[in-house]
Structure formats: C-alpha cells, structure tokens
Motif scaffolding. Structure first.
Motif, PDB file in Angstrom:
ATOM      1  N   ILE A  64      -2.268  -3.700  -1.633  1.00 24.96           N
ATOM      2  CA  ILE A  64      -2.135  -2.354  -2.123  1.00 24.96           C
ATOM      3  C   ILE A  64      -2.259  -2.653  -3.489  1.00 24.96           C
ATOM      4  CG2 ILE A  64      -0.772  -1.418  -0.330  1.00 24.96           C
ATOM      5  CD1 ILE A  64       1.724  -1.497  -2.276  1.00 24.96           C
ATOM      6  N   ALA A  65      -2.598  -1.498  -4.368  1.00 25.55           N
ATOM      7  CA  ALA A  65      -2.850  -1.666  -5.727  1.00 25.55           C
ATOM      8  C   ALA A  65      -1.901  -0.684  -6.303  1.00 25.55           C
ATOM      9  CB  ALA A  65      -4.304  -1.176  -6.088  1.00 25.55           C
ATOM     10  N   ARG A  66      -1.310   0.349  -5.697  1.00 25.26           N
ATOM     11  CA  ARG A  66      -0.181   1.275  -6.328  1.00 25.26           C
ATOM     12  C   ARG A  66       0.557   1.653  -5.231  1.00 25.26           C
ATOM     13  NH1 ARG A  66      -3.528   6.727  -7.509  1.00 25.26           N
ATOM     14  NH2 ARG A  66      -4.676   6.889  -5.791  1.00 25.26           N
ATOM     15  N   ASP A  67       1.512   2.661  -5.537  1.00 24.42           N
ATOM     16  CA  ASP A  67       2.487   3.220  -4.488  1.00 24.42           C
ATOM     17  C   ASP A  67       1.435   3.791  -3.302  1.00 24.42           C
ATOM     18  OD1 ASP A  67       4.189   2.667  -6.241  1.00 24.42           O
ATOM     19  OD2 ASP A  67       4.936   4.724  -6.732  1.00 24.42           O
ATOM     20  N   SER A 108       5.229  -4.376  15.425  1.00 23.16           N
ATOM     21  CA  SER A 108       6.299  -4.051  14.802  1.00 23.16           C
ATOM     22  C   SER A 108       6.685  -4.806  13.369  1.00 23.16           C
ATOM     23  CB  SER A 108       7.519  -4.491  15.715  1.00 23.16           C
ATOM     24  OG  SER A 108       7.358  -5.890  16.126  1.00 23.16           O
ATOM     25  N   GLN A 109       5.484  -5.429  12.885  1.00 26.50           N
ATOM     26  CA  GLN A 109       5.733  -5.906  11.706  1.00 26.50           C
ATOM     27  C   GLN A 109       4.477  -5.652  10.686  1.00 26.50           C
ATOM     28  OE1 GLN A 109       6.091 -10.471  11.831  1.00 26.50           O
ATOM     29  NE2 GLN A 109       8.007 -10.312  10.771  1.00 26.50           N
ATOM     30  N   LEU A 110       4.966  -5.492   9.516  1.00 26.28           N
ATOM     31  CA  LEU A 110       3.738  -5.107   8.510  1.00 26.28           C
ATOM     32  C   LEU A 110       3.724  -6.263   7.366  1.00 26.28           C
ATOM     33  CD1 LEU A 110       1.785  -3.268   6.513  1.00 26.28           C
ATOM     34  CD2 LEU A 110       3.920  -2.442   5.623  1.00 26.28           C
ATOM     35  N   PHE A 111       2.473  -6.866   6.974  1.00 23.43           N
ATOM     36  CA  PHE A 111       2.242  -7.850   6.077  1.00 23.43           C
ATOM     37  C   PHE A 111       1.728  -7.338   5.055  1.00 23.43           C
ATOM     38  CE2 PHE A 111       2.739 -10.225  10.268  1.00 23.43           C
ATOM     39  CZ  PHE A 111       3.414 -11.372   9.776  1.00 23.43           C
ATOM     40  N   VAL A 112       2.419  -7.216   3.721  1.00 24.89           N
ATOM     41  CA  VAL A 112       1.899  -6.537   2.708  1.00 24.89           C
ATOM     42  C   VAL A 112       2.194  -7.072   1.548  1.00 24.89           C
ATOM     43  CG1 VAL A 112       3.858  -5.150   2.422  1.00 24.89           C
ATOM     44  CG2 VAL A 112       1.826  -4.210   1.562  1.00 24.89           C
ATOM     45  N   ARG A 113       1.354  -7.144   0.247  1.00 21.56           N
ATOM     46  CA  ARG A 113       1.530  -7.599  -0.989  1.00 21.56           C
ATOM     47  C   ARG A 113       0.619  -6.705  -1.818  1.00 21.56           C
ATOM     48  NH1 ARG A 113      -2.014 -13.346  -2.208  1.00 21.56           N
ATOM     49  NH2 ARG A 113      -3.849 -12.249  -2.075  1.00 21.56           N
ATOM     50  N   SER A 114       1.332  -6.810  -3.133  1.00 23.76           N
ATOM     51  CA  SER A 114       0.785  -5.804  -4.231  1.00 23.76           C
ATOM     52  C   SER A 114      -0.244  -6.658  -4.807  1.00 23.76           C
ATOM     53  CB  SER A 114       1.960  -5.040  -4.977  1.00 23.76           C
ATOM     54  OG  SER A 114       1.462  -4.327  -6.166  1.00 23.76           O
ATOM     55  N   ASN A 115      -0.996  -6.086  -5.475  1.00 27.61           N
ATOM     56  CA  ASN A 115      -2.047  -6.729  -6.416  1.00 27.61           C
ATOM     57  C   ASN A 115      -2.252  -5.629  -7.734  1.00 27.61           C
ATOM     58  OD1 ASN A 115      -3.811  -4.864  -5.612  1.00 27.61           O
ATOM     59  ND2 ASN A 115      -5.224  -6.479  -4.703  1.00 27.61           N
ATOM     60  N   CYS A 116      -1.169  -4.902  -7.777  1.00 24.08           N
ATOM     61  CA  CYS A 116      -1.066  -3.928  -8.865  1.00 24.08           C
ATOM     62  C   CYS A 116      -1.010  -4.830 -10.235  1.00 24.08           C
ATOM     63  CB  CYS A 116       0.421  -3.236  -8.938  1.00 24.08           C
ATOM     64  SG  CYS A 116       0.508  -1.864 -10.100  1.00 24.08           S
ATOM     65  N   SER A 117      -2.047  -4.012 -10.975  1.00 24.02           N
ATOM     66  CA  SER A 117      -2.234  -4.886 -12.248  1.00 24.02           C
ATOM     67  C   SER A 117      -1.286  -4.733 -13.436  1.00 24.02           C
ATOM     68  CB  SER A 117      -3.743  -4.241 -12.927  1.00 24.02           C
ATOM     69  OG  SER A 117      -3.475  -2.842 -13.222  1.00 24.02           O
ATOM     70  N   GLU A 118      -0.323  -3.708 -13.200  1.00 18.17           N
ATOM     71  CA  GLU A 118       0.569  -3.534 -14.230  1.00 18.17           C
ATOM     72  C   GLU A 118       1.754  -4.519 -13.704  1.00 18.17           C
ATOM     73  OE1 GLU A 118       2.112   0.448 -14.196  1.00 18.17           O
ATOM     74  OE2 GLU A 118       0.474   1.388 -14.046  1.00 18.17           O
ATOM     75  N   ALA A 142       6.685  -8.104  -5.148  1.00 15.28           N
ATOM     76  CA  ALA A 142       5.541  -7.174  -5.250  1.00 15.28           C
ATOM     77  C   ALA A 142       4.443  -8.047  -4.953  1.00 15.28           C
ATOM     78  CB  ALA A 142       5.361  -6.496  -6.358  1.00 15.28           C
ATOM     79  N   HIS A 143       4.285  -9.197  -5.592  1.00 18.90           N
ATOM     80  CA  HIS A 143       3.021 -10.023  -5.649  1.00 18.90           C
ATOM     81  C   HIS A 143       2.993 -11.098  -4.852  1.00 18.90           C
ATOM     82  CE1 HIS A 143       1.126  -7.903  -9.025  1.00 18.90           C
ATOM     83  NE2 HIS A 143       2.436  -8.083  -9.645  1.00 18.90           N
ATOM     84  N   ALA A 144       3.862 -11.128  -3.794  1.00 25.27           N
ATOM     85  CA  ALA A 144       4.061 -12.194  -2.675  1.00 25.27           C
ATOM     86  C   ALA A 144       3.583 -11.412  -1.313  1.00 25.27           C
ATOM     87  CB  ALA A 144       5.425 -12.774  -2.660  1.00 25.27           C
ATOM     88  N   TRP A 145       3.299 -12.225  -0.323  1.00 27.84           N
ATOM     89  CA  TRP A 145       3.031 -11.742   0.836  1.00 27.84           C
ATOM     90  C   TRP A 145       4.609 -11.247   1.839  1.00 27.84           C
ATOM     91  CZ3 TRP A 145      -0.741  -9.283   2.733  1.00 27.84           C
ATOM     92  CH2 TRP A 145      -2.089  -9.569   2.511  1.00 27.84           C
ATOM     93  N   ASN A 146       4.671 -10.224   2.198  1.00 34.41           N
ATOM     94  CA  ASN A 146       6.136  -9.929   2.799  1.00 34.41           C
ATOM     95  C   ASN A 146       5.862  -9.670   4.051  1.00 34.41           C
ATOM     96  OD1 ASN A 146       7.726  -9.810   0.019  1.00 34.41           O
ATOM     97  ND2 ASN A 146       5.801  -8.614  -0.459  1.00 34.41           N
ATOM     98  N   ALA A 147       6.629  -9.974   4.878  1.00 40.09           N
ATOM     99  CA  ALA A 147       6.836  -9.601   6.392  1.00 40.09           C
ATOM    100  C   ALA A 147       7.729  -8.289   6.319  1.00 40.09           C
ATOM    101  CB  ALA A 147       7.083 -10.760   7.443  1.00 40.09           C
ATOM    102  N   VAL A 148       7.406  -7.465   6.781  1.00 38.95           N
ATOM    103  CA  VAL A 148       8.271  -6.014   6.699  1.00 38.95           C
ATOM    104  C   VAL A 148       8.461  -5.487   8.136  1.00 38.95           C
ATOM    105  CG1 VAL A 148       8.712  -3.820   5.832  1.00 38.95           C
ATOM    106  CG2 VAL A 148       7.537  -5.599   4.364  1.00 38.95           C
TER     107      VAL A 148
END
Length: 629
Positions: free
Chosen positions: A563-566, A576-586, A610-616
């Motif tokens: 994702i790049a923002r909210d 049942s698991q979301l893998f997500v990380r942020s590449n938000c420039s801020e 934010a910038h790590a891969w997270n297993a949610v």
C-alpha cells in the motif's frame, strides 16, 4: 522482418488494392492502382485510404497483423466481454477460432490481447474507428489436418465493413475526396517495468476510442445503487405484485434501492418452453400477475425504492395484438415474410425511421403512463444478423448496427427529456464506449450460480466504464454468513451489486451481512465512480482510489498487498491471513491495523511496522482498516 501490417482496400466497383509490409512507427505515403494510402507514425497510427477517383467509395478496410509466434499464456479475442474466456487457451484459439463478427446481435471490442507467461499483456492489437460491422479472423497458424505452427508467426485480421454490410455510407461518403480514416492500435510489452493486466489494456484502447470520437458516459448516481431483480430466482410465470412488494419492503431495509420488474410482466417470458406462444410486443401488464401497474409503481416508491421496467422494444411476437400493425416494419425477407429469431419472436427493423420512432414511443410510455424511474433494455443480442429486404418499408441508413445505435440514441434523448435522472440498464452484447453512452450502467451477461464467469464479464466492462453492473447473483439461504459476504464482495470488486433472491428465504445473519456491505458500499459510492485498478495480472487484487485513502478488494486467491497510503482491505477470499506492507513515501514508520469480521464487529487491532511485511490475521468476508501513524 519484425512485426508488420498488410492493408487491403476494397472499393464499391469490386477492385481491391493491397499494401504490404507496413511497419509500425513509420510514416508512409503510398499510391497503388488508384488508391492513396497515408499511415502515421504515432500510436494509435492513423491510416487514411482515399480513392483517386472520387466517384468510387471504399466498402471495406482489411488489416492483417503479422507478429512472431511466441509462448503466450492466454488470448482475449475480440468480444463483447460475454464469451471471451471460452477461447482463452492458446491451443483452443489456434484450433477453433476462425471468424467472428461484430453485428447487431453482438458488438465486439475490435482488439486482440495476448498475455505473456507472467500473465500480463504481452501484445495488444486492434483497430479504432466508428462503430459498424466488422469481421475478425485468425489467418495463421492454420489448423487443417494438423496444426501448422512452423511458419514462425501469427497472422490475425480485422476487416472493417463486411460483405453483408459494407462501411456505412455516412462514413465512406462523409468527405468530398471519399477518404476513410481508421486508427491502428499496436502495443507490445517487454519486461516487467511496463507490465499491464489485460483489463488495463482494454482501458487504454477504449480511452483512445473515447478521445478520438468524443464518447462520454451519462452519470446518474442512482444507477450505481444496489439492484434487485425478479428474473433469476423465479420463473416469470410466478412473479406477482405481492412477491415484488414483499421483497421491496425487506430490500430497502438492506440498502437496495433499485427494483427491476423483469421479463414476463406482460405475459409468458423467455423462460417458458418453446411450446408456449409468446405475446411480447404489446407492453401491457398481465392482469393475473400485476393487476394494477400504477399501484405497484407507487408501492415501490413509497417504500423508498426506484421501479425499473424490463423491455425489448424491438420485439414483436406473432401472438401480440400489435403484430398485424407492425408486421410491415419487421426485419423480413424479400417476399415480406418476417424473419423469426431462435427465441421465437420477430424484430422491428432498426434501419427504418418509423420503426425507430415506434420503439422510442414504447420506451416513453413507461414514463408517461406508469411513471417508472428507469428501464432495462434487453434482447438486442437475439436480433437476427441478416440483411433486411422487407419491401414494405424504406431504409434510411445502410447498416443494421448503425440503425441500432440511432435507436438507442433516440430512446435516450426522448426519455432523458422527461426524466433527467432516468436509470437505463444495457447489456454487454451492445456494449463498448459507443453504446455505453446511451445507458447509465452496462450489465454483464447472464451468470446465475456462476460467480467467476460473472466476475470476469463484469471486469471486462470495468475495462471501459466504471458503471459496470454485475449480473443478478443468487444467495439461496443455505450459505454461511461468510459465504454470503464473499459472494457480495466479489461483486463489489468489479462493479455495482445486483441481487435476485427471495429475501424471506435468508437467515437473519445473512440479511445482516447484506445490509452491512450494501451500506458500506453506498457510504463509499463516490470512490466507486472511478475505475477499479487491478494490481495483479489475474485481478485477484483490485484497487479503487479515493481522495484520502484507497480501497483494495481481495478475491479468488488474493495475494500480498503493498500500500502507498491509508487503505481499507475487503476480504473476498477464504484466506484468514493478510500479508501487507507499506511503501508510503512519507516518514511514517508504523500503522494501526484494525480487523472486523463479516458482521462489522471488531475482532483485532494492533500496531505494525509499516515498511516490513506483516502477517495480519483477518476474517473471511471481513474488512481490514490500515492507518499510518
């Protein structure tokens, strides 16, 4: 030699002139046997053909593309979006695809898409021009006694103007010099830096159509609200005012605003056996089903719904009272005998002005007599794609597809004058940006109990208009709440949600899920006026961009998300698991991730890097809210 083009110009006199070895991105000014051909060097490449003798007219332009044969993953042939997946396998394409046609019964996007082994578009090639009859043909590899791929290339053809319907005279004769211009779209992708899912190739192609021909959709916000329809979950013989009103009462509490009274409200519908005689064409309610149409329309409105009426304005059955009066306006043979279609009704001729006026009168009647808020125009795909030779009426246009477009334009003009916010549903068989401007939403072809075909069809429409309507999906009552949520989310991922079900059969939990997701969709309706953007080749992850945050849908197999923002993530998978990380420039190092289940109940909320891969952990059919902090 690399990829190239052959262009054949056919004249009314019967003469054909062929120009060989046209290489893309180069300018050409060629003259041969009385034809001048200009080709531009910027994509989409303009191709202007002109007969030097201006007493001649061009009847067809044939474009044959030659490209090196490669190991492709799949192919999307020119199609309306309804059947393209049936021939998507490369070997099926080689073996089975020989010729298709854009005609009055099915308007195909004149575009071939080949996907590479990464499943993104590797090659997209088509012709951009006005909407008229066109044929599509695979020339090589040949498949006779055996499949012959040794030539080393693929050759596929788009012929603008057919033997039955040459290029319309309004185009072939619009300029004094009798020139005709078409545009060649040819986009080849190499490397992941320019990877493009096939949906985005359709969008790129159709955006050129829109810009070159000034095509703009009509926006009526009410048409984007959830829809319920009488068609799929009932036999049309069994539909009554009471069934409709009972479901409106429940449906409006579930966030469903639009209600279609579908085929059969006037008598036998097309779901009847062939032994049943039809009376379609009179457009008066069957008193046994709907004893008082005015009262039914008022009831729907009083409960907060918008009534929409189904109509096939061209359709006339032999059993209709109006048949003797309209027989002379029907598509017919030279003898005047009307041509019946496979569903056993006849069609008014779109090439005749009086017939077009008659169809527009029918559609206006629904507003003036009963005060409907919208209409569903259907069954043009059953019009016989044949030449009308009826001696009892005159033709003022030269092709049937041209006549259909004039019909829809006239209906749109006259009904929109009466009700500026009139809702109009069209079907993808008469789609593309040329027809979508005459409706307020474009529906995927029938796909009951087949959510994947419905998803792909709606996604194809989403390629050229955000006002893509799912076909009416059925929930039976035996599904779990999670199943129900996944089914609805899969609709929301591609377009406007549409239902055909008896709400009284559903559990309280299922109704709660439907209500929650419809209300959530309506809350974010402004975001869904924009195109969905696929984030992977298979469109298992689709994004809708809002002004302050993004919405990401996961369907089928889903996948990891960057994702790049909210972002709000809507889980239409069984994962049942979301893998997500942020590449938000801020410089935002953390994010709060809040997880809700399919009932909207919060089940977890934690802070993640934010910038790590997270297993949610997430819930099937649930919603995940990600906020940077």
């Amino acid at each position: 030699m690399g990829d190239y083009l052959k262009i054949a110009v056919q004249l009314q006199s019967g003469k054909q002139v062929v120009f060989e070895d046209i290489v893309f991105s180069e300018n050409y000014l060629l003259e041969s046997d009385g034809i001048l051909l200009k080709v531009g060097s910027e994509m989409p490449y303009p191709v202007e053909a002109r007969p030097l003798d201006n007493s001649e007219t061009i009847t067809s332009l044939e474009f044959t593309f030659y490209t090196e044969i490669r190991n492709y993953h799949s192919v999307i042939v020119p199609d309306s979006g309804r059947w393209f997946f049936n021939s998507s396998k490369i070997v099926t394409f080689w073996r089975s695809f020989r010729e298709l046609e854009t005609g009055v019964d099915d308007t195909k996007l004149p575009l071939y898409i080949f996907t590479g082994r990464d499943r993104n578009t590797a090659l997209a090639a088509g012709i951009i021009g006005e909407n008229y009859e066109t044929t599509y043909q695979l020339v090589e590899p040949e498949s006779n006694r055996a499949l012959n791929v040794h030539t080393g290339h693929i050759a596929f053809r788009i012929k603008r103007g057919t033997d039955q319907y040459p290029i319309p005279q309004r185009i072939a004769q619009q300029y004094d010099d009798r020139s005709v211009t078409e545009y060649v779209y040819y986009n080849q992708f190499a490397g992941s830096d320019h990877a493009q899912p096939w949906v985005m190739s359709i969008r790129d192609f159709s955006n050129y159509q829109r810009s070159l021909y000034l095509l703009q959709d009509v926006e009526v916000e009410a048409s984007m609200l959830p829809i319920w329809c009488t068609w799929a979950d009932w036999h049309s013989n069994d539909i009554t005012s009471d069934i409709i009103v009972d479901n409106v009462k429940i449906g409006t509490e579930l966030g469903i605003h639009n209600y279609i009274i579908d085929d059969g409200w006037f008598g036998p519908g097309l779901d009847n056996d062939y032994s049943v005689n039809l009376n379609i064409g009179d457009w008066e309610p069957d008193p046994h089903k709907i004893p008082d149409m005015v009262a039914l329309v008022n009831d729907i409105k009083e409960h907060g719904g918008k009534p929409i009426i189904w109509c096939a304005p061209h359709a006339v059955a032999a059993g209709a009272k109006c048949y003797p009066e309209r027989e002379r306006l029907l598509i017919a043979e030279e003898s005047g005998k009307p041509i019946i279609n496979p569903t056993q009704f006849y069609s008014l001729c779109f090439m005749n002005e009086e017939a077009r006026d008659t169809m527009a009168d029918i559609c206006v009647k629904f507003i003036e007599k009963w005060d409907f808020d919208g209409a569903k125009y259907d069954l043009f795909n059953w019009v016989p794609n044949v030449k009308c030779n009826n001696p009892n009426h005159h033709h003022d246009v030269t092709t049937m597809l041209e006549g259909l477009e004039m019909t829809l334009a006239l209906i749109e003009e006259r009904t929109r004058k009466l009700k500026p916010e009139y809702i109009v549903e069209l079907k993808q068989n008469y789609g593309t940006p040329f027809f979508s401007r005459y409706g307020t939403m474009m529906r995927a072809g029938d796909g009951p109990f087949d959510p994947e075909s419905n998803f792909l069809r709606t996604l194809f429409i989403q390629g050229y208009t955000p006002y893509a309507l799912n076909d009416y999906q059925i929930i039976k009552g035996s599904e779990t709440p999670e199943d129900t949520a996944v089914a609805i989310i899969k609709m929301l991922a591609a377009g406007i949600p549409a239902y055909s079900m008896d709400f009284k059969k559903l559990s309280v939990e299922q109704l709660d899920v439907i209500r929650l997701l419809n209300e959530w969709y309506i809350k974010h309706l402004n975001i869904f006026k924009q195109h969905r953007i696929p984030l992977d080749p298979d469109s298992a992850i689709l994004k809708a961009e809002g002004p302050n945050f993004d919405i990401v849908f996961m369907v089928n197999g889903g996948g990891p998300i960057e994702i790049a923002r909210d972002t709000i993530v809507v889980n239409g998978t069984y994962s049942s698991q979301l893998f997500v990380r942020s590449n938000c420039s801020e410089k935002l190092e953390q994010m709060t991730i809040t997880v809700a289940d399919c009932f909207g109940k919060e089940v977890d909320s934690q802070i993640y890097i934010a910038h790590a891969w997270n297993a949610v952990p997430m819930s099937v059919g649930g919603i995940v809210k990600i906020t940077h902090i």
